[in-house]
Design a protein around this motif. Structure first.
Motif, mmCIF file in Angstrom:
data_model
loop_
_atom_site.group_PDB
_atom_site.id
_atom_site.type_symbol
_atom_site.label_atom_id
_atom_site.label_comp_id
_atom_site.label_asym_id
_atom_site.label_seq_id
_atom_site.Cartn_x
_atom_site.Cartn_y
_atom_site.Cartn_z
ATOM 1 N N MET A 242 0.948 -1.279 -0.307
ATOM 2 C CA MET A 242 -0.008 -0.104 0.151
ATOM 3 C C MET A 242 0.961 1.313 -0.080
ATOM 4 S SD MET A 242 -3.070 0.345 -0.319
ATOM 5 C CE MET A 242 -3.445 1.801 0.514
ATOM 6 N N SER A 243 0.444 2.110 -0.748
ATOM 7 C CA SER A 243 1.194 3.447 -0.877
ATOM 8 C C SER A 243 0.703 4.260 0.391
ATOM 9 C CB SER A 243 0.981 4.369 -1.892
ATOM 10 O OG SER A 243 -0.524 4.702 -2.028
ATOM 11 N N TYR A 244 1.391 5.235 0.601
ATOM 12 C CA TYR A 244 1.478 6.339 1.735
ATOM 13 C C TYR A 244 0.014 6.983 1.551
ATOM 14 C CZ TYR A 244 2.677 9.615 5.277
ATOM 15 O OH TYR A 244 2.605 10.574 6.255
ATOM 16 N N PHE B 67 -0.586 13.347 -7.302
ATOM 17 C CA PHE B 67 -0.042 12.302 -8.164
ATOM 18 C C PHE B 67 0.804 12.705 -9.232
ATOM 19 C CE2 PHE B 67 -1.022 9.679 -12.006
ATOM 20 C CZ PHE B 67 -0.603 8.359 -11.338
ATOM 21 N N TYR B 68 0.680 13.985 -9.738
ATOM 22 C CA TYR B 68 1.591 14.280 -10.935
ATOM 23 C C TYR B 68 3.183 14.492 -10.117
ATOM 24 C CZ TYR B 68 3.062 17.365 -14.883
ATOM 25 O OH TYR B 68 3.833 17.756 -15.906
ATOM 26 N N CYS B 69 3.133 14.885 -9.064
ATOM 27 C CA CYS B 69 4.231 15.153 -8.505
ATOM 28 C C CYS B 69 5.092 13.628 -8.293
ATOM 29 C CB CYS B 69 4.340 15.782 -7.262
ATOM 30 S SG CYS B 69 3.974 17.350 -7.404
ATOM 31 N N LYS B 70 4.124 12.729 -7.669
ATOM 32 C CA LYS B 70 4.859 11.439 -7.393
ATOM 33 C C LYS B 70 5.185 10.480 -8.649
ATOM 34 C CE LYS B 70 2.287 9.233 -4.470
ATOM 35 N NZ LYS B 70 0.984 8.438 -3.831
ATOM 36 N N GLN B 71 4.358 10.721 -9.653
ATOM 37 C CA GLN B 71 4.896 10.214 -10.981
ATOM 38 C C GLN B 71 6.130 10.743 -11.672
ATOM 39 O OE1 GLN B 71 5.379 10.144 -14.522
ATOM 40 N NE2 GLN B 71 5.285 7.852 -13.993
ATOM 41 N N GLY C 268 8.382 11.147 -9.258
ATOM 42 C CA GLY C 268 9.361 10.564 -8.376
ATOM 43 C C GLY C 268 9.534 11.189 -7.154
ATOM 44 N N ILE C 269 8.608 12.198 -6.960
ATOM 45 C CA ILE C 269 8.435 13.216 -5.674
ATOM 46 C C ILE C 269 7.654 12.287 -4.633
ATOM 47 C CG2 ILE C 269 8.225 15.086 -4.730
ATOM 48 C CD1 ILE C 269 8.653 16.386 -7.517
ATOM 49 N N SER C 270 8.339 12.220 -3.499
ATOM 50 C CA SER C 270 7.483 11.502 -2.541
ATOM 51 C C SER C 270 6.543 12.480 -2.054
ATOM 52 C CB SER C 270 8.293 11.448 -1.111
ATOM 53 O OG SER C 270 8.619 12.574 -0.364
ATOM 54 N N GLU C 271 5.187 11.681 -1.378
ATOM 55 C CA GLU C 271 3.804 12.422 -0.894
ATOM 56 C C GLU C 271 4.298 13.676 -0.088
ATOM 57 O OE1 GLU C 271 0.633 10.074 -0.881
ATOM 58 O OE2 GLU C 271 -0.426 11.646 0.009
ATOM 59 N N LYS D 79 7.008 15.125 0.204
ATOM 60 C CA LYS D 79 7.791 16.402 -0.381
ATOM 61 C C LYS D 79 6.648 17.052 -1.351
ATOM 62 C CE LYS D 79 12.404 16.815 -0.666
ATOM 63 N NZ LYS D 79 13.535 15.599 -0.268
ATOM 64 N N ALA E 21 8.466 5.822 -10.524
ATOM 65 C CA ALA E 21 8.742 6.596 -11.262
ATOM 66 C C ALA E 21 10.214 6.805 -11.164
ATOM 67 C CB ALA E 21 8.384 8.115 -10.687
ATOM 68 N N ARG E 22 10.777 6.252 -9.836
ATOM 69 C CA ARG E 22 12.206 6.324 -9.506
ATOM 70 C C ARG E 22 12.929 5.010 -10.311
ATOM 71 N NH1 ARG E 22 11.056 7.424 -3.117
ATOM 72 N NH2 ARG E 22 10.529 9.768 -3.335
ATOM 73 N N GLU F 73 5.591 6.896 -6.691
ATOM 74 C CA GLU F 73 6.742 7.597 -6.703
ATOM 75 C C GLU F 73 8.060 6.672 -7.178
ATOM 76 O OE1 GLU F 73 4.823 7.614 -4.441
ATOM 77 O OE2 GLU F 73 5.664 8.102 -2.481
ATOM 78 N N ASP G 26 -4.846 15.343 -7.967
ATOM 79 C CA ASP G 26 -4.113 15.209 -9.099
ATOM 80 C C ASP G 26 -2.994 15.795 -8.995
ATOM 81 O OD1 ASP G 26 -5.372 17.541 -8.943
ATOM 82 O OD2 ASP G 26 -5.997 17.687 -10.984
ATOM 83 N N GLU H 178 15.322 13.535 -5.943
ATOM 84 C CA GLU H 178 14.779 12.481 -5.174
ATOM 85 C C GLU H 178 15.220 11.147 -6.193
ATOM 86 O OE1 GLU H 178 11.224 12.475 -3.122
ATOM 87 O OE2 GLU H 178 12.430 13.867 -2.026
ATOM 88 N N ASP I 65 4.851 1.935 -5.045
ATOM 89 C CA ASP I 65 4.209 3.158 -5.057
ATOM 90 C C ASP I 65 4.547 4.009 -6.115
ATOM 91 O OD1 ASP I 65 3.059 2.834 -2.561
ATOM 92 O OD2 ASP I 65 4.792 3.739 -1.470
#
Lengths: 481, 249, 418
Positions: free
Chosen positions: A1-3, A432-436, A438-441, A443, B76-77, B73, A429, B105, B71
């Motif tokens: 599960m994601s955060y 989600f865009y940030c996470k896609q 590679g940025i953590s939730e 951050k 993506a990583r 991210e 959204d 990141e 997840d």
């Protein structure tokens, strides 16, 4: 599960107060309670002239007739005003000749506050007045300012050294009878900062005061007076912290700004008083009256980043008395857990062609309550007055509240007033865009919230902006396990 | 690179993907075509990790990793990049700050040091030229106030900066004029190597005139119903999707 | 000092009135009576009356009519369903009642048993007065799944001097029904009148209801009215309030949305002139999820008039996915005119989109100049600009009889052409 956002919200609740520690500097306290004798003691301890004592006693009599206001959208146990220590000074009250003379423990305290004085002295040229509990501890850079005729000192020192200036301006912007807390402050204030910029002088450095409530059971009642004489400019910074304590502590300050013809005052605050724990126990009651008056062509700009306090009641305001004068209010208020904030501004347009701008960003998390309350008042003679207000609220959880209470009063047909307010959830959204990418939730939320507040953060001087960004992130992000 | 096996997925109880299987190897460009509602964007969303979708069956292997357990991210990583059909606006967050945060990141994840400011700016300059993106846009807020074409070029710019292993272009051609289309395609073609791969999701053949696919798949009613080479795209353009529907009946 | 600030005792104001004969629950009447006995007139220290002074009103005394007088009146529609009330009393002779399928339309006095189950509350002095002294009002009931095509028009006309009309309306639109009602308040040969109205409106599941409130009483009239509306799920409610005249007008609109997927529209226009004081207080209370509300109020204040707008939107805890939009625009045509605008949001749910906007200003001088440069006189140019400004609100009216009536009134009263 994601955060999930829900888990994040949980983490926020568990986040520790970064400035929570109690330092052991011996202090000189008077007994609890408030009556005329206590006021005489305070005045005597400070070796004040008769006029100052008279001002205090008058204020006390006015205050005794008043009742505590309850119109704000906050709920709290009203303080017992007889259970507060009204004077608490660090024992070493002698004036420091140089920074090296300052008690190492106090230096340590300041370090924990995140203000490395040495570094600031070396790097930035910020002149700092440090008010711990109620007494001004150290003012740096005084001599350098003196060359320009700038007075920057503790309020007590100003009472002794510049009585004519203090008498001329004190109480002219916030009259003693203005409100309950202002009256209380006028009776019992112990110290604060005083600043005078002479005609035509542009203050070359940011002036800064750090406030800290240290002793348990004490209230802090500081008073700040900034006078910018004709054609002068000053940028003034104020930072606030307090240690973790179980009981609520009272902070009731008064700040008066006088911006004479063609002068400009920029007043920035980063407020991080102890907000109480995650169950809403303890924390500072922050009941502050801040107001400035602008003469012809003058400008006052308030910027505040409010992340602390259990209860905040604060409306930095501008009286735009002179023609062509300008008032600005930029605010970020973050509430988390059980914090409550009722904050905003008043823009009173009296002069012609006066202009005001209000940008308010409220962020609510946890079970907190965050209200914007503002007044825009256009008087009959305020031809061509302009106001623009933008009040945005961001909600992080489904248990918090975000409210907007603007009052718009217009008596002049040539005035133009625009008010906009929005309330929305943090954009899923966007996260989600940030996470896609590679940025953590965590951050991502930090980025988005800082972006959301950018218009306000941009108003802060650089060093403060960095500190404010960190504070926002700390207040909202918590540590992800 | 990526092996999608018998993927089934629901949104709000409605089954959208009904057993989709696809393998993409390094160096390949795959096009996924299909009519509206076939599940094209659902596939992109699931691969990127949108949580609204529930995967009920099947697996996705991404370079030996169980993609569906990761997840967003972390995907993506690990090198998966989605060029959004509708890039999101983030007011107040500059493009530069956003990208730098993302890049660092990803680097941190790989055990690398943060990129130096100088190196980063040089890269921004180089990569923005690739998609003819006005360098001024780099300091503006993410996608805010960008035209449709600028948003899409910004997506490819980000892709160039982040150097993913697998890029999924979700309807990147929608809303683009012919010049912008050429620029975007040129960016994608330039970035192509034998180590990365691309999945191009599109409704029209138009984009495939500029990005030549190695394989073309037709997605219809949640499944890949036909696969071929770029000639299949030409045939689809001529005969329309009804041809596929008719063939299936 | 405090003693001199004391306001008029409310019992003085109503001492000449006779108790209501309508069948309100006994408890409610007791409660209302006690409220009047113990409550003074509100002052501007009371947040709800911050911008509206009642001191002058409170010192006056008005008389209730014993029998229904006759009077001339204007009517908006050619509706077969028209009820006429003179000074708050039903005048059957002036009314025109055709029974249609599924529609119950009577004077409340003839069917006041429906009040047994009223959910009206004593929320302030004027609601208490209404319950204690209401003489009559309408009862509208539209049965399940019935559509009443033509609007039902209720004319309330005030005539004579120092008259008081205390009116209580009960409107119930059952599940799946559709109807519209016009409340047409006016005066003929009247001076110093007082009108106190409460309209309780219940909009059932999937029902569709439009309420038009037309206020053209004269410049000596005081009007204090409240609509209490509840909306059940999938319902549509639209209210359009047009305030064209009066001495002191206070409209309270309280909408409580209690069912999901409800759609709410509140539109209003107020045109201040002379020394008119017009105050609109609206509340939209979203208690459940997945609803939308849209509010647009516009005011044009001339001469020495004062306009007050207080719009409040509540989104209660767990009322997720609410879209609530509120907009208030004001134009001041004179330096002696005043506007006080207070658009408020109180939000306790996070997944919502709420916004409000408030603008106050004068006419766009550039645009006026542009029109004049095209040969239009300054006066005409200004009228054109005002029409354009207020036209936004008129365009929300989907009944042409109502909008025609309104525009013709505007033309005769202000010379505005649409």
């Amino acid at each position: 599960m994601s955060y999930t956002e829900h888990e994040l919200a949980k983490d926020l609740e568990n986040q520790e107060y970064k400035f929570g520690f109690v330092s052991n500097i011996e202090s000189d306290q008077i007994p609890k309670g408030l009556n005329e004798d206590v006021i005489r003691i305070i005045s005597a301890k400070k070796e004040e002239p008769q006029w100052m004592l008279d001002f205090r006693l008058n204020a006390f009599r006015v205050w005794s007739e008043m009742t505590e206001p309850d119109w704000a959208h906050v709920h709290y146990q009203k303080p017992n005003f007889q259970d507060i220590v009204y004077y608490s000074a660090p024992k070493q009250t002698k004036k420091y000749e140089s920074w090296d003379d300052v008690d190492p423990e106090m230096k340590e305290t300041m370090k924990k506050l995140g203000i490395s004085m040495e570094e600031q002295k070396r790097l930035t040229g910020v002149a700092v007045d440090f008010v711990m509990d109620s007494v001004s501890v150290a003012t740096s850079f005084k001599s350098k300012l003196k060359e320009l005729g700038i007075i920057f000192c503790s309020f007590s020192e100003a009472v002794q050294e510049y009585p004519e200036l203090v008498q001329k301006y004190m109480g002219t912007v916030v009259p003693t009878s203005d409100n309950f807390y202002a009256a209380l402050n006028s009776a019992v204030f112990t110290d604060g900062s005083f600043c005078y910029i002479p005609k035509g002088v542009r203050c070359p450095m940011e002036l800064s005061t750090y406030f800290r409530i240290n002793e348990g059971g004490t209230g802090q009642f500081e008073r700040t007076l900034v006078v910018a004489d004709e054609g002068s400019y000053v940028s003034y910074l104020e930072g606030c912290t307090a240690p973790m304590r179980d009981e609520n502590q009272l902070h009731a300050a008064v700040v008066e700004l006088v911006s004479l013809d063609n002068a400009e005052i920029k007043y920035s605050t980063v407020q991080n008083w102890y907000p109480g724990d995650k169950n809403g126990k303890g924390g500072i009651f922050n009941f502050v009256t801040k107001r400035g008056i602008c003469e012809t062509n003058a400008k006052i700009s308030w910027t505040q980043v409010e992340t602390g306090s259990a209860v905040t009641w604060k409306y930095p305001s501008c009286i735009l008395k002179g023609d062509h004068s300008i008032g600005e209010f930029y605010s970020v208020a973050v509430t988390n857990n059980y914090q409550q904030a009722d904050t905003g501004t008043k823009m009173i347009h009296l002069g012609r062609n006066t202009k005001s701008t209000i940008i308010s960003k409220g962020i609510s998390a946890g079970k907190s309550s965050n209200s914007y309350r503002g007044l825009v008042q256009i008087h009959k003679g305020a031809h061509n007055a302009r106001n623009f207000s933008q009040c945005d609220s961001l909600l992080m959880t489904d248990e918090c509240g975000a409210h907007t209470f603007p009052y718009i009063e217009c008596k002049n047909s040539s005035a133009k007033i625009e008010h906009e307010a929005t309330t929305s959830k943090i954009g899923e959204d966007q996260i989600f865009y940030c996470k896609q990418r590679g940025i953590s939730e965590e951050k991502a939320i930090g980025l988005i919230v800082n972006g959301y507040c950018k218009e306000v953060l941009n108003q802060l001087p650089m060093e403060f902006a960095v500190e404010a960004q960190k504070l926002l992130t700390i207040s909202l992000e918590g540590s992800v396990g | 690179m990526i092996k999608i096996n018998n993927l089934h997925a629901n949104i709000e109880g409605k089954e959208i993907l009904k057993g989709l299987t696809l393998e993409v190897k390094p160096g390949e460009i795959h096009a996924i075509m299909g009519p509206n509602g076939a599940g094209k964007s659902t596939l992109a969303s699931i691969l990127a990790g949108r949580e609204e979708y529930e995967v009920t069956e099947g697996s996705v292997d991404f370079d030996g990793l169980d993609l569906l357990e990761m997840d967003t991210e972390d995907r993506a990583r690990a090198g998966l990049f989605l060029a959004f059909q509708y890039p999101v606006e983030i007011p107040g967050v500059s493009n530069i700050n956003f990208l730098r945060t993302a890049m660092n990141e990803i680097r941190e994840h790989k055990g690398m040091d943060p990129i130096s400011a100088k190196e980063f700016m040089a890269m921004v300059k180089e990569k923005s030229a690739l998609v003819e993106l006005d360098p001024k846009l780099a300091s503006r807020s993410v996608n805010e106030g960008f035209s449709g074409g600028e948003k899409k070029r910004n997506e490819i710019f980000q892709m160039a900066m982040l150097e993913p292993k697998l890029a999924i272009l979700d309807e990147t051609d929608s809303g683009l004029d012919i010049d912008a289309l050429r620029i975007v395609a040129n960016g994608v073609n330039t970035l192509k190597s034998d180590k990365n791969a691309t999945i191009v999701i599109t409704h029209y053949k138009r984009l495939l005139d500029y990005i030549i696919p190695d394989f073309v798949h037709v997605l219809y009613d949640g499944r890949i119903v036909k696969s071929g080479t770029k000639e299949l795209a030409i045939e689809l353009e001529e005969k329309g999707y009804d041809w596929i529907k008719a063939e299936l009946v | 000092m405090e003693a001199t600030l004391m306001t008029t005792n409310s019992t003085d104001f109503t001492k000449n009135w006779s108790p209501t004969a309508l069948s309100f629950p006994k408890k409610l009447i007791e409660q209302a009576t006690e409220f009047i006995e113990t409550t003074h007139f509100p002052t501007t220290r009371d947040e709800h009356w911050k911008y509206t002074r009642l001191a002058k009103l409170s010192k006056q005394q008005f008389l209730q009519s014993k029998v229904a007088a006759t009077a001339e009146f204007d009517s908006i529609s050619n509706s077969n369903n028209r009820l006429v009330f003179v000074n708050g009393l039903f005048n059957a002779g002036l009314s025109n009642l055709t029974q249609s399928n599924g529609l119950t339309l009577t004077a409340l006095s003839e069917n006041s048993a429906v009040l047994n189950q009223t959910n009206v509350d004593v929320i302030d002095l004027f609601s208490a007065m209404n319950i204690c002294f209401a003489k009559d009002g309408i009862h509208v009931h539209v049965a399940k799944n019935q559509t009443i095509e033509t609007p039902i028009e209720i004319v309330f006309v005030q005539t004579g001097e120092q008259t008081a009309a205390v009116i209580h309306n009960q409107i119930t639109i059952d599940e799946g029904a559709k109807a519209s009602v016009i409340l047409n308040f006016q005066s003929k040969n009247a001076k110093n009148t007082f009108t106190n109205v409460i309209s309780n409106v219940s909009v059932g599941k999937n029902a569709h209801f439009t309420l038009y409130k037309m206020q053209t009483e004269n410049e000596t009239a005081t009007f204090i009215g409240t609509e209490n509306v509840t909306q059940e799920r999938d319902s549509y409610f639209h209210i359009h309030t047009s305030t064209l005249n009066g001495l002191l007008v206070r409209n309270n609109l309280n909408i409580k949305v209690i069912g999901e997927n409800a759609d709410t529209h509140l539109n209003g226009m107020y045109l201040g002139h002379g020394s008119m004081h017009v105050d609109n207080h609206t509340v939209v209370d979203h208690t459940v999820a997945n609803c939308e509300s849209n509010e647009l109020y516009k005011g044009v204040m001339a001469d020495k008039s004062t306009g007050v707008f207080n719009g409040k939107v509540f989104v209660r805890k767990d009322a997720q996915k609410i879209n609530a939009f509120q907009s208030n625009g004001n134009v001041l045509l004179s330096d002696d005119a005043t506007i006080n605008s207070k658009p408020e949001l109180e939000i306790y749910a996070d997944d919502v989109k709420c916004s409000h906007g408030s603008t106050t200003g004068q006419l766009d001088e550039e645009a006026v100049f542009y029109l004049r440069a095209r040969g239009i006189s300054e006066k005409a140019a200004r009228q054109l600009m005002v029409s354009a400004f207020i036209g936004d609100v008129i365009n929300k009216i989907d009944n042409t009889e109502v909008s025609d009536y309104l525009t013709s009134k505007l033309e005769t009263m202000f010379g505005w052409d649409f």
